[in-house]
Every structure is written in C-alpha cells, then in structure tokens.
Write an enzyme that holds these catalytic residues in place. Structure first.
Site, PDB file in Angstrom:
ATOM      1  N   GLU A   1      13.237  29.613  16.001  1.00 26.80           N
ATOM      2  CA  GLU A   1      13.663  30.003  14.669  1.00 26.80           C
ATOM      3  C   GLU A   1      13.504  31.497  14.425  1.00 26.80           C
ATOM      4  O   GLU A   1      12.704  32.173  15.081  1.00 26.80           O
ATOM      5  CB  GLU A   1      12.898  29.214  13.604  1.00 26.80           C
ATOM      6  CG  GLU A   1      11.422  29.520  13.610  1.00 26.80           C
ATOM      7  CD  GLU A   1      10.622  28.616  12.685  1.00 26.80           C
ATOM      8  OE1 GLU A   1      11.101  27.511  12.376  1.00 26.80           O
ATOM      9  OE2 GLU A   1       9.539  29.017  12.286  1.00 26.80           O
TER      10      GLU A   1
ATOM     11  N   CYS B   1      11.973  38.323  11.398  1.00 25.40           N
ATOM     12  CA  CYS B   1      10.875  37.821  12.222  1.00 25.40           C
ATOM     13  C   CYS B   1      11.492  37.089  13.423  1.00 25.40           C
ATOM     14  O   CYS B   1      12.156  36.067  13.259  1.00 25.40           O
ATOM     15  CB  CYS B   1      10.045  36.869  11.350  1.00 25.40           C
ATOM     16  SG  CYS B   1       8.667  36.169  12.224  1.00 25.40           S
TER      17      CYS B   1
ATOM     18  N   CYS C   1       4.492  27.869  22.779  1.00 22.27           N
ATOM     19  CA  CYS C   1       3.519  28.900  23.160  1.00 22.27           C
ATOM     20  C   CYS C   1       2.367  28.239  23.898  1.00 22.27           C
ATOM     21  O   CYS C   1       1.925  27.147  23.531  1.00 22.27           O
ATOM     22  CB  CYS C   1       2.991  29.618  21.922  1.00 22.27           C
ATOM     23  SG  CYS C   1       1.813  30.938  22.324  1.00 22.27           S
TER      24      CYS C   1
ATOM     25  N   CYS D   1      -3.342  28.273  19.654  1.00 22.56           N
ATOM     26  CA  CYS D   1      -4.244  28.590  18.527  1.00 22.56           C
ATOM     27  C   CYS D   1      -4.299  27.351  17.620  1.00 22.56           C
ATOM     28  O   CYS D   1      -3.282  26.692  17.399  1.00 22.56           O
ATOM     29  CB  CYS D   1      -3.731  29.805  17.762  1.00 22.56           C
ATOM     30  SG  CYS D   1      -3.642  31.271  18.819  1.00 22.56           S
TER      31      CYS D   1
ATOM     32  N   CYS E   1      -1.819  26.805  14.492  1.00 20.46           N
ATOM     33  CA  CYS E   1      -0.432  27.255  14.644  1.00 20.46           C
ATOM     34  C   CYS E   1       0.455  26.104  15.133  1.00 20.46           C
ATOM     35  O   CYS E   1       0.173  25.502  16.173  1.00 20.46           O
ATOM     36  CB  CYS E   1      -0.387  28.416  15.631  1.00 20.46           C
ATOM     37  SG  CYS E   1       1.288  28.904  16.068  1.00 20.46           S
TER      38      CYS E   1
ATOM     39  N   CYS F   1       6.115  30.134   8.941  1.00 25.69           N
ATOM     40  CA  CYS F   1       5.923  30.020  10.390  1.00 25.69           C
ATOM     41  C   CYS F   1       6.056  28.635  11.026  1.00 25.69           C
ATOM     42  O   CYS F   1       5.245  27.754  10.754  1.00 25.69           O
ATOM     43  CB  CYS F   1       4.506  30.459  10.679  1.00 25.69           C
ATOM     44  SG  CYS F   1       4.460  32.001  11.442  1.00 25.69           S
TER      45      CYS F   1
HETATM   46  N1  SAH Z   1       1.919  35.022  19.177  1.00 27.78           N
HETATM   47  C1  SAH Z   1       1.916  36.146  18.344  1.00 27.78           C
HETATM   48  C2  SAH Z   1       3.103  36.250  17.415  1.00 27.78           C
HETATM   49  C3  SAH Z   1       3.590  34.993  16.784  1.00 27.78           C
HETATM   50  S1  SAH Z   1       2.558  34.232  15.584  1.00 27.78           S
HETATM   51  C4  SAH Z   1       0.630  36.217  17.566  1.00 27.78           C
HETATM   52  O1  SAH Z   1      -0.115  35.252  17.566  1.00 27.78           O
HETATM   53  O2  SAH Z   1       0.391  37.263  16.980  1.00 27.78           O
HETATM   54  C5  SAH Z   1       2.831  35.277  14.177  1.00 27.78           C
HETATM   55  C6  SAH Z   1       1.717  35.227  13.147  1.00 27.78           C
HETATM   56  O3  SAH Z   1       1.740  34.002  12.401  1.00 27.78           O
HETATM   57  C7  SAH Z   1       0.362  35.331  13.777  1.00 27.78           C
HETATM   58  O4  SAH Z   1      -0.480  36.195  13.083  1.00 27.78           O
HETATM   59  C8  SAH Z   1      -0.110  33.908  13.679  1.00 27.78           C
HETATM   60  O5  SAH Z   1      -1.470  33.832  13.805  1.00 27.78           O
HETATM   61  C9  SAH Z   1       0.420  33.493  12.326  1.00 27.78           C
HETATM   62  N2  SAH Z   1       0.424  32.049  12.102  1.00 27.78           N
HETATM   63  C10 SAH Z   1       0.588  31.069  13.019  1.00 27.78           C
HETATM   64  N3  SAH Z   1       0.496  29.850  12.447  1.00 27.78           N
HETATM   65  C11 SAH Z   1       0.271  30.070  11.133  1.00 27.78           C
HETATM   66  C12 SAH Z   1       0.112  29.198  10.010  1.00 27.78           C
HETATM   67  N4  SAH Z   1       0.159  27.878  10.138  1.00 27.78           N
HETATM   68  N5  SAH Z   1      -0.104  29.766   8.810  1.00 27.78           N
HETATM   69  C13 SAH Z   1      -0.112  31.113   8.675  1.00 27.78           C
HETATM   70  N6  SAH Z   1       0.048  31.969   9.688  1.00 27.78           N
HETATM   71  C14 SAH Z   1       0.237  31.465  10.909  1.00 27.78           C
HETATM   72 FE1  SF4 Z   2       0.960  31.361  20.220  1.00 26.48          FE
HETATM   73 FE2  SF4 Z   2       0.819  30.569  17.674  1.00 26.48          FE
HETATM   74 FE3  SF4 Z   2      -1.334  31.587  18.879  1.00 26.48          FE
HETATM   75 FE4  SF4 Z   2       0.731  33.212  18.270  1.00 26.48          FE
HETATM   76  S1  SF4 Z   2      -0.574  32.112  16.810  1.00 26.48           S
HETATM   77  S2  SF4 Z   2      -0.428  33.115  20.213  1.00 26.48           S
HETATM   78  S3  SF4 Z   2       2.445  31.781  18.588  1.00 26.48           S
HETATM   79  S4  SF4 Z   2      -0.295  29.668  19.437  1.00 26.48           S
END
Ligand code: SAH
Ligand code: SF4
Length: 410
Positions: A120, A137, A144, A148, A151, A378
């Site tokens: 997306e 974005c 991924c 995390c 996420c 996100c």
């Molecule tokens: N992998 C990279 C970029 C993609 S994630 C990274 O982790 O930086 C982009 C941003 O969205 C990151 O700061 C991530 O931690 C945040 N993010 C992911 N899941 C989220 C959620 N459920 N609520 C709010 N922010 C989130």
């Molecule tokens: Fe991957 Fe989501 Fe962690 Fe970014 S926040 S590194 S997209 S798992």
C-alpha cells in the site's frame, strides 16, 4: 496515455538491464520506469544510442507521465519504434484506490500472484507555513522480516523485496492520479515529500531503495529536494553507515523504546544492534557537515503504546538517550489492528509525554491520525483488502460446494 499501465505488473529493472539489447520478439519487455539515470544511460549506450536520450526519456516518464513511446515527440521515429519493440513503461497494478474526504489518497498495488502480494501507498496532504505539502508514504517490501510486535506488516512475515519499478511506480502513480485528465504538456508533479515509511524495512532492500531515491532526487525525473525525501528504519546499523556514503536524504529512526530491555521486545532487531550502536550510527549519519545537507537532525519516531512505553520515566530516559543527537521527535498514536496485543495511549498521556520532552528543549510533535475513513493508517488497508479477498474466496468455495451437491442430486 494507455490504460495498460493500470493493468500491468512491473518488470524488475535489475533483470531488465541484463536483458536489454538482445531481446527477441517474444522476450519480456524491459521496463524503463524503474531505471535510474546511470542505468538508463548504460541501457541506451548498449543499444548503440547516445546517452543523453536517457534524460529525455526520463522526463517523458516522470515529468509528463507518458507511457506511450509514440508521444515522445523529441525522439526520432526510428528510435521510438525500436523502443516500442523492446521496452515498456509499466507501474504496478492498482487493485484498490480510495480518496478520503480529508484529501488523503490511498492505493493498494498487486505485486505478484496470491492474496498476500499486496502493498500500500498513502498520500497525506497538509498545509503549513511553507505552503501546501503532499507527502507520500511508500512501501519497500511485501511484508517485513523484522517482526516488531506492534506492526501489522511485521505480523505478515516477509514475502519479497519490491523492484525499483515497483517502488518508484508508487510515486509515479500518486502524481499521475492528479494528472490523468490534464493534457500532457500541462502536467506537473504534485507530490512534494516522500517518506519511506510504508510496508517493509527499506534498508533491507538497499539497492532498489537507493536507486529509487536517486530517481526521486534527479532533476530529469522528480527533482525533489533532499530534505523532502526521508528514509525510515528500525535500525539496521551497518546500512545506516552505507547510506551516509551513498546519498544525502533525511533519516528517521523507529525508536519506540528508550531502554534495551523493552526495545528488544518491541523492535527485535535491537538484539542485534542495541541502542548504543544505533544512536552512534545516527550521530555518524549527521556527521560534521550537517548544515549543508539533509542531515541536520534525525527524526525519532515513537509509537505510543498504552501502559507499555508511555510512562514519565520513559520520557526521562529519552531525554538522556538523545542528549547528544540533534533530533526531532514524532509521537505516533498506536494504530490498532485485529489481534494487536496493545492499545493506544490516552490523549492526556501523549500530551504529558510531549510536554516533558518539550520542556527539556526537544521539538516534539504528535502525529495526526488521518484518512481514518479509508483505513489509511499503517498496514490497515492491505489487511482489509486481503480480508475481502479471503471472504470472496470462501464465498466462491461455498457456491462451488453447493453446485456440487445440486449436481450430485441430479
Ligand atoms: N520499517 C521501517 C519503515 C516502515 S514502518 C521502520 O520500521 O521504520 C513506518 C513507521 O510506522 C515506523 O515508525 C513504525 O514503527 C510505525 N508503525 C508500525 N506499525 C504501527 C502501528 N500499528 N501504529 C503506529 N505506528 C506504527
Ligand atoms: Fe518491519 Fe513494521 Fe518493524 Fe518497520 S515497524 S521494521 S515495517 S516490522
């Protein structure tokens, strides 16, 4: 402009440059959309053409959003015919698009077979003292691997890297969405800022992301200011150092925890590259020529998880952690998704966290949640589309089973 562009899947530019000159009539065409200028110059030289053709073709693609070689009027008919035979200009297929009342736009692209091959892209408009911005974005991977815990992309696991064409194709499509009905000669680029903050970890798809960002900065393509292109990473330390050597763009770090114990749990790559190493890499990234580059500061992203990382002591830890790193902090209210093990911190909690940091002299903002009416937060829309696809599949199976019963009953 041909409508094919909406229905085609992108060809990998890495495959493309290898295949270029000796194509047979049946071979897959080379997708020029994802080529950076040096790559396209080499492509034209290999064809026996002058390398300045690369700049001309890039302008047609990325500034006038032309996908039909016949419209490239400053290129000889003979060369256009040749390009038509062996090349194409294809953005990834849009399977879903949604334009919110607040101006947010969102696309889901199909980048392969199977219900999971979706990524997306979200465009968020904003007005501020520098004028109006349109921030896009962009995703860099399908899924991924870094997992995390908060996420939804991480929960999908890793499927594959996006190609250069699929990455830059997101920017192309977002710009084109404003230009569809505008005559070619009057077309302009609308997106002012790019953040590599969509699905995936951009530093783990390094070459494709780097070349795509080079196209963003190139005056023959999008000509974006280096301060308006931001790469966000969860902290792949050696690649942060490599990035510093290769390109000048802004850096954002997904911090999310202020001590190693908690960060190991929320952002598991921390076990490999703990906070001390991450902060040192950020300091090296800014370096000594900070004022002349896009690297005046690092943006710190911090998702606010209720009762997990939002205590006053975490704000105090952050002040200590960042005291020698020029940084701007962005607090992100958590976006919930089905089965997420966390809740969003209360508004009061977020505001008092912000106050503690502001009082200590940090620039600290709270990210506004936008595009709620189209699931623009996100990773959410892909989840919705995948869910609909799954339900459609279940429905098809049910109908097939019923037909089978009817048939067997004569
Ligand atoms: N992998 C990279 C970029 C993609 S994630 C990274 O982790 O930086 C982009 C941003 O969205 C990151 O700061 C991530 O931690 C945040 N993010 C992911 N899941 C989220 C959620 N459920 N609520 C709010 N922010 C989130
Ligand atoms: Fe991957 Fe989501 Fe962690 Fe970014 S926040 S590194 S997209 S798992």
């Amino acid at each position: 402009m041909s409508t094919e562009v909406l229905a085609a899947s992108a060809t990998d530019v890495q495959q493309a440059s290898a295949a270029a000159p000796a194509q047979s009539a049946t071979a897959e065409k080379v997708n020029l959309l994802g080529m950076s200028r040096p790559q396209m110059e080499k492509f034209f030289e290999d064809l026996g053409e002058k390398k300045f053709r690369a700049g001309q073709v890039m302008k047609w693609i990325h500034q006038f959003f032309v996908t039909d070689f016949a419209e490239m009027t400053n290129i000889s008919g003979k060369l256009r015919e040749k390009l038509e035979k062996i090349c194409e200009i294809k953005a990834p297929e849009v399977v879903h698009k949604n334009y919110s009342k607040d101006g947010t736009r969102k696309w889901v692209f199909r980048v392969g077979d199977g219900e999971g091959s979706l990524v997306e892209t979200v465009l968020i408009p904003a007005e501020d003292k520098t004028g109006s911005r349109k921030t896009l974005c962009i995703s860099s991977q399908v899924g991924c691997a870094l997992d995390c815990s908060f996420c939804s992309t991480g929960k999908q696991g890793f499927q594959r890297d996006l190609t250069q064409a699929e990455i830059i194709g997101q920017l192309w499509m977002a710009n084109y969405s404003y230009m569809e009905d505008v005559p070619v000669i009057e077309r302009e680029r609308s997106v002012t800022n790019v953040v590599m903050m969509g699905m995936g970890e951009p530093l783990l798809n390094y070459d494709a992301v780097l070349n795509a960002m080079r196209i963003m900065l190139d005056d023959f393509a999008y000509g974006m200011s280096k301060r308006r292109v931001t790469l966000s990473t969860s902290g792949v330390v050696p690649k942060i150092d490599q990035l510093a050597q290769d390109i000048d763009v802004a850096l954002a770090i997904s911090l999310h925890a202020t001590n190693n114990e908690l960060r190991d749990e929320l952002v598991p790559i921390n076990k490999k590259y703990p906070l001390e190493q991450l902060i040192a890499a950020c300091q090296r990234y800014i370096g000594k020529d900070g004022n002349e580059s896009a690297r005046k500061h690092v943006t710190i992203e911090y998702v606010m998880l209720d009762g997990v990382n939002d205590h006053p002591e975490h704000a105090q830890q952050m002040i200590k952690l960042l005291k020698n790193l020029p940084s701007k902090i962005n607090l992100i209210p958590f976006n919930p998704f089905p089965h997420a093990p966390y809740g969003r911190s209360s508004r009061n909690r977020i505001i008092s966290f912000q106050k503690t940091l502001s009082d200590a002299g940090f620039v600290c903002t709270i990210r506004q949640t936008r595009g709620d009416d189209i699931d623009a937060a996100c990773g959410q829309l892909v989840g919705q589309v995948a869910d609909r696809t799954r339900r459609a599949e279940q429905w098809k199976k049910k109908v097939a089973a019923q037909n089978e019963i009817i048939r067997s009953q004569g």
